[in-house]
Design a protein around this motif. Structure first.
Motif, mmCIF file in Angstrom:
data_model
loop_
_atom_site.group_PDB
_atom_site.id
_atom_site.type_symbol
_atom_site.label_atom_id
_atom_site.label_comp_id
_atom_site.label_asym_id
_atom_site.label_seq_id
_atom_site.Cartn_x
_atom_site.Cartn_y
_atom_site.Cartn_z
ATOM 1 N N ALA A 189 42.276 30.172 37.144
ATOM 2 C CA ALA A 189 42.517 29.788 35.743
ATOM 3 C C ALA A 189 43.725 30.534 35.185
ATOM 4 N N ASP A 190 43.873 31.814 35.549
ATOM 5 C CA ASP A 190 45.049 32.580 35.129
ATOM 6 C C ASP A 190 46.317 32.006 35.740
ATOM 7 N N GLU A 250 47.355 28.900 33.785
ATOM 8 C CA GLU A 250 47.957 29.288 32.508
ATOM 9 C C GLU A 250 49.374 29.826 32.717
ATOM 10 N N THR A 251 49.546 30.661 33.727
ATOM 11 C CA THR A 251 50.867 31.230 34.005
ATOM 12 C C THR A 251 51.848 30.146 34.418
ATOM 13 N N GLY A 292 51.833 27.019 33.604
ATOM 14 C CA GLY A 292 52.198 26.229 32.438
ATOM 15 C C GLY A 292 53.204 26.942 31.551
ATOM 16 N N ARG A 293 53.101 28.263 31.512
ATOM 17 C CA ARG A 293 54.000 29.049 30.655
ATOM 18 C C ARG A 293 55.369 29.267 31.302
#
Length: 222
Positions: A89-90, A93-94, A96-97
């Motif tokens: 999940a991290d 998120e990373t 996507g950023r």
């Protein structure tokens, strides 16, 4: 993100993936592309995958078919016998950023042994040094970049090596620190040392220009 799984007779692994906590992450699409399974792979995949694509045979063709159906901005190509890290999940998120062009994961082989741990370290060291990944390392590519290189080349073997060499011309790979866990079943079935020597031999022949069709026959048998 779209996770694309090329499968052939992987019913048991698909059942395990369907129960994975990563299955329900928001913004993640799962696409199973079946290559003509004789077991219940398609039926199991249809119970949990967002899309099930059939009618294609060969890993490169299956991955390209999944990519053409994908809705995600990033594509991640996962083998059915490989498990994503606990902090996936991290990673999502990373990704996507930071939106890297492409990358892969280090790999851990399980069930393990001292020799397999050494082999995994060698694989991870080699891939970092050369910026060339194998499919076991779960390659991920931004979709626009995947389209720019025309997807996986239509090779029966070494398609992962070939696309890595194209992608490294565009950017250095982004390597997530946590490993994926890949099955060591083929290593144990054929013998660890024999499999290691065969893989390095096939990679050398590929670099020397031997036909991927010939390499496929040597790896899988005629």
């Amino acid at each position: 993100m779209s996770i694309i799984l090329p499968v052939l007779n992987e019913a048991d692994n698909l059942a395990c993936l369907g129960r994975s906590p990563n299955r329900n992450l928001p913004g993640v699409e799962w696409i199973v592309v079946d290559g003509g399974s004789q077991d219940n792979s398609v039926g199991i995949a249809e119970t949990w995958a967002d899309q099930v694509v059939t009618g294609f045979r060969g890993r490169a063709a299956q991955m390209n078919a999944g990519a053409s159906s994908a809705r995600g901005r990033a594509l991640l190509f996962l083998h059915a016998d490989t498990r994503l890290p606990g902090n996936f999940a991290d990673f999502v998120e990373t990704l996507g950023r930071e939106s890297p062009l492409w990358g892969f994961f280090p790999v851990e082989l399980q069930p393990g042994s001292p020799m397999l741990r050494v082999i995994a370290r060698m694989m991870n060291w080699r891939s970092r040094l050369t910026s060339v990944a194998t499919g076991d390392q779960t390659i991920f590519i931004r979709r626009d970049v995947f389209q720019r290189v025309d997807g996986y080349p239509p090779l029966p073997l070494m398609e992962d090596v070939a696309i890595s060499k194209q992608l490294r011309k565009l950017a250095k790979p982004y390597i997530w620190p946590s490993p994926v866990v890949s099955s060591s079943r083929r290593w144990q079935q054929a013998g660890v040392i024999r499999t290691m020597v065969l893989m390095w031999y096939l990679r050398l022949l590929f670099v020397l220009g031997v036909s991927p069709t010939t390499l496929h026959k040597r790896y899988y048998g005629s």
